[in-house]
Design a protein around this motif. Sequence first.
Motif, PDB file in Angstrom:
ATOM      1  N   ARG A   1       2.528   1.779  -3.397  1.00 12.31           N
ATOM      2  CA  ARG A   1       1.541   2.242  -4.382  1.00 12.31           C
ATOM      3  C   ARG A   1       1.320   3.741  -4.240  1.00 12.31           C
ATOM      4  N   ARG A   2       1.153   4.186  -3.010  1.00 10.64           N
ATOM      5  CA  ARG A   2       0.896   5.600  -2.745  1.00 10.64           C
ATOM      6  C   ARG A   2       2.088   6.462  -3.149  1.00 10.64           C
TER       7      ARG A   2
ATOM      8  N   ASP B   1       2.073   9.307  -6.017  1.00  9.89           N
ATOM      9  CA  ASP B   1       2.492  10.677  -5.723  1.00  9.89           C
ATOM     10  C   ASP B   1       3.605  11.135  -6.663  1.00  9.89           C
TER      11      ASP B   1
ATOM     12  N   THR C   1       0.826  -1.208   0.000  1.00 13.18           N
ATOM     13  CA  THR C   1       0.000   0.000   0.000  1.00 13.18           C
ATOM     14  C   THR C   1       0.858   1.254   0.000  1.00 13.18           C
TER      15      THR C   1
END
Length: 109
Positions: free
Chosen positions: A9-10, A14, A6
């Motif tokens: 992915r973030r 970004d 997670t």
Amino acid sequence: FINSDTGMRRILFDISFFKIEHFKELKHQFDKIRRDYKGKEEINLVFEFQAWMDNKIIIAEKDIIDSTYRKDDELKELINTMKNQIRLIIFDLRIETLKCHIRREIDVR
């Protein structure tokens, strides 16, 4: 500590978002500078800027790939989405350069 799936992915999302915003700013600055050029000089400037931006797209893609260990379909999709959004930013320049190529073809015949 970042959850590897997670969190990564973030981070990648970004990074791609900031790269897209950076390209928007580059295009905005180019549009301001371009006003000072006319005729053949402007056309040459557009061609050079488009080539430079195409190279910057490749570098942006490499930056994202190098920032992760992931090499899956999700990463490919993120990169393709980013590249498509960046290409939309300079789409008007692509149209201009294509028109120049068409005019040259007609002039040569």
